[in-house]
Scaffold this motif. Sequence first.
Motif, mmCIF file in Angstrom:
data_model
loop_
_atom_site.group_PDB
_atom_site.id
_atom_site.type_symbol
_atom_site.label_atom_id
_atom_site.label_comp_id
_atom_site.label_asym_id
_atom_site.label_seq_id
_atom_site.Cartn_x
_atom_site.Cartn_y
_atom_site.Cartn_z
ATOM 1 N N ASN A 52 0.830 -1.198 0.000
ATOM 2 C CA ASN A 52 0.000 0.000 0.000
ATOM 3 C C ASN A 52 0.868 1.253 0.000
ATOM 4 O O ASN A 52 0.691 2.158 -0.829
ATOM 5 C CB ASN A 52 -0.929 -0.017 1.222
ATOM 6 C CG ASN A 52 -1.758 1.241 1.341
ATOM 7 O OD1 ASN A 52 -1.238 2.312 1.590
ATOM 8 N ND2 ASN A 52 -3.061 1.115 1.198
ATOM 9 N N LEU A 53 1.827 1.323 0.907
ATOM 10 C CA LEU A 53 2.687 2.505 1.030
ATOM 11 C C LEU A 53 3.489 2.768 -0.237
ATOM 12 O O LEU A 53 3.755 3.925 -0.591
ATOM 13 C CB LEU A 53 3.651 2.321 2.204
ATOM 14 C CG LEU A 53 3.306 2.997 3.531
ATOM 15 C CD1 LEU A 53 4.380 2.684 4.555
ATOM 16 C CD2 LEU A 53 3.162 4.502 3.358
ATOM 17 N N CYS A 54 3.895 1.709 -0.896
ATOM 18 C CA CYS A 54 4.696 1.848 -2.119
ATOM 19 C C CYS A 54 3.838 2.127 -3.346
ATOM 20 O O CYS A 54 4.356 2.218 -4.469
ATOM 21 C CB CYS A 54 5.531 0.588 -2.339
ATOM 22 S SG CYS A 54 6.871 0.396 -1.152
ATOM 23 N N GLY A 55 2.526 2.234 -3.162
ATOM 24 C CA GLY A 55 1.642 2.539 -4.277
ATOM 25 C C GLY A 55 1.363 1.353 -5.170
ATOM 26 O O GLY A 55 1.020 1.521 -6.349
ATOM 27 N N MET A 96 -0.915 3.588 8.569
ATOM 28 C CA MET A 96 -1.140 4.035 7.203
ATOM 29 C C MET A 96 -2.329 4.987 7.134
ATOM 30 O O MET A 96 -2.278 6.023 6.477
ATOM 31 C CB MET A 96 -1.401 2.835 6.282
ATOM 32 C CG MET A 96 -0.266 1.844 6.156
ATOM 33 S SD MET A 96 1.328 2.606 5.809
ATOM 34 C CE MET A 96 2.062 2.641 7.455
ATOM 35 N N LEU A 97 -3.409 4.630 7.817
ATOM 36 C CA LEU A 97 -4.605 5.468 7.778
ATOM 37 C C LEU A 97 -4.338 6.834 8.395
ATOM 38 O O LEU A 97 -4.823 7.856 7.903
ATOM 39 C CB LEU A 97 -5.761 4.759 8.493
ATOM 40 C CG LEU A 97 -6.262 3.489 7.790
ATOM 41 C CD1 LEU A 97 -7.240 2.736 8.691
ATOM 42 C CD2 LEU A 97 -6.928 3.819 6.457
ATOM 43 N N TYR A 98 -3.542 6.871 9.456
ATOM 44 C CA TYR A 98 -3.181 8.163 10.040
ATOM 45 C C TYR A 98 -2.362 8.983 9.046
ATOM 46 O O TYR A 98 -2.595 10.186 8.876
ATOM 47 C CB TYR A 98 -2.387 7.974 11.337
ATOM 48 C CG TYR A 98 -1.940 9.296 11.910
ATOM 49 C CD1 TYR A 98 -2.802 10.073 12.676
ATOM 50 C CD2 TYR A 98 -0.667 9.802 11.619
ATOM 51 C CE1 TYR A 98 -2.407 11.319 13.150
ATOM 52 C CE2 TYR A 98 -0.272 11.036 12.091
ATOM 53 C CZ TYR A 98 -1.141 11.791 12.856
ATOM 54 O OH TYR A 98 -0.755 13.027 13.312
ATOM 55 N N LEU A 99 -1.406 8.337 8.384
ATOM 56 C CA LEU A 99 -0.574 9.054 7.411
ATOM 57 C C LEU A 99 -1.405 9.611 6.261
ATOM 58 O O LEU A 99 -1.043 10.629 5.668
ATOM 59 C CB LEU A 99 0.512 8.130 6.864
ATOM 60 C CG LEU A 99 1.650 7.758 7.819
ATOM 61 C CD1 LEU A 99 2.616 6.783 7.154
ATOM 62 C CD2 LEU A 99 2.402 8.993 8.306
ATOM 63 N N TYR A 100 -2.535 8.966 5.964
ATOM 64 C CA TYR A 100 -3.419 9.440 4.901
ATOM 65 C C TYR A 100 -4.503 10.369 5.453
ATOM 66 O O TYR A 100 -5.536 10.586 4.809
ATOM 67 C CB TYR A 100 -4.061 8.253 4.178
ATOM 68 C CG TYR A 100 -3.061 7.322 3.516
ATOM 69 C CD1 TYR A 100 -1.906 7.812 2.918
ATOM 70 C CD2 TYR A 100 -3.274 5.952 3.499
ATOM 71 C CE1 TYR A 100 -0.986 6.961 2.323
ATOM 72 C CE2 TYR A 100 -2.358 5.085 2.894
ATOM 73 C CZ TYR A 100 -1.211 5.604 2.310
ATOM 74 O OH TYR A 100 -0.307 4.751 1.715
ATOM 75 N N THR A 252 5.903 5.866 -1.660
ATOM 76 C CA THR A 252 5.436 6.537 -2.880
ATOM 77 C C THR A 252 4.028 7.090 -2.743
ATOM 78 O O THR A 252 3.746 8.221 -3.150
ATOM 79 C CB THR A 252 5.485 5.548 -4.068
ATOM 80 O OG1 THR A 252 6.806 5.029 -4.181
ATOM 81 C CG2 THR A 252 5.080 6.233 -5.364
ATOM 82 N N ARG A 253 3.123 6.281 -2.177
ATOM 83 C CA ARG A 253 1.735 6.735 -2.081
ATOM 84 C C ARG A 253 1.598 7.911 -1.107
ATOM 85 O O ARG A 253 0.825 8.835 -1.347
ATOM 86 C CB ARG A 253 0.818 5.580 -1.650
ATOM 87 C CG ARG A 253 -0.633 6.025 -1.476
ATOM 88 C CD ARG A 253 -1.608 4.893 -1.637
ATOM 89 N NE ARG A 253 -1.844 4.555 -3.033
ATOM 90 C CZ ARG A 253 -1.893 3.311 -3.515
ATOM 91 N NH1 ARG A 253 -1.706 2.297 -2.710
ATOM 92 N NH2 ARG A 253 -2.118 3.096 -4.790
ATOM 93 N N LYS A 254 2.351 7.913 -0.034
ATOM 94 C CA LYS A 254 2.316 9.038 0.898
ATOM 95 C C LYS A 254 2.869 10.293 0.235
ATOM 96 O O LYS A 254 2.339 11.399 0.422
ATOM 97 C CB LYS A 254 3.106 8.705 2.163
ATOM 98 C CG LYS A 254 3.250 9.865 3.131
ATOM 99 C CD LYS A 254 1.908 10.405 3.619
ATOM 100 C CE LYS A 254 2.084 11.637 4.479
ATOM 101 N NZ LYS A 254 0.803 12.225 4.903
#
Length: 263
Positions: A52-55, A96-100, A252-254
């Motif tokens: 997820n984080l890496c897109g 992850m949800l917090y970062l988004y 990447t996604r962040k």
Amino acid sequence: FSLMHKIMHWFYEGTNLKQILTNLPKFLNFCQKTQNQAAVDVMIGYRLVIHNLCGLTTDKQSFHTDSLGEAQFLKKCHTHHSTMALCVYQILKSQMLYLYDMPAESLRCLLDADLYRDTITSIITRVEHNFYYSLSLAALIPKVSEEERKQYWVQLQNNQKHMKIWAENCPENFRHKYLLIQAEEARLREDPFAAMQLYKQAIQVAKDHEFVHDKALAYELTARFYVENGFEEFAKLYLMKAHGNYTLWGATRKVEELAEKYS
């Protein structure tokens, strides 16, 4: 189990995510050959989140790989009685949800993780649970009712009591986390001068001990603080620093989310 903890520690040290993904298949293969199902399930949870984080998933709320979806993974963990994997995964997902910028959803994951918290008493994930619990609460306090606000403040203070003990005993690993929450508390108390100093200290300590992902987060929260207080030139500088450090981490996604939010 050593391989499982190696993945865990790499992730929380801020090791480049693509490097972790490169090593995961051979680690998983070894654990599958030795039939260590607990370690396998924990590693698969990390793989879902890192993808997820890496897109590498369809969107930021999607946690799956080509071979395994989140629902199937959770079902398998329940079948295997892999309670540690369930706990670790919910904490990872909350991060992850917090970062988004989805603190309410992050908090729900952390509360789900509480059902199995006894399984992580002696590992680094326990600290991350505390850290993202406090960050989520701090993000939500201005948005909830007066009664909930009081409850959230009490929980935040309790979390910080534990974090302070860890920070005093191992400042190299935990002091920057303690300082960042202190900065968020100062922001909520509308004490801008204290907040500025605490954000600055948190960034410096994270930098000194090479936690690139936590440094990125500290830069981002500092930028958000400056945006809220009308200092856009300062905010721009800190956002560029956040963007650079998230890029170094390989998130990447962040990076894309940050650029979209502050285009």
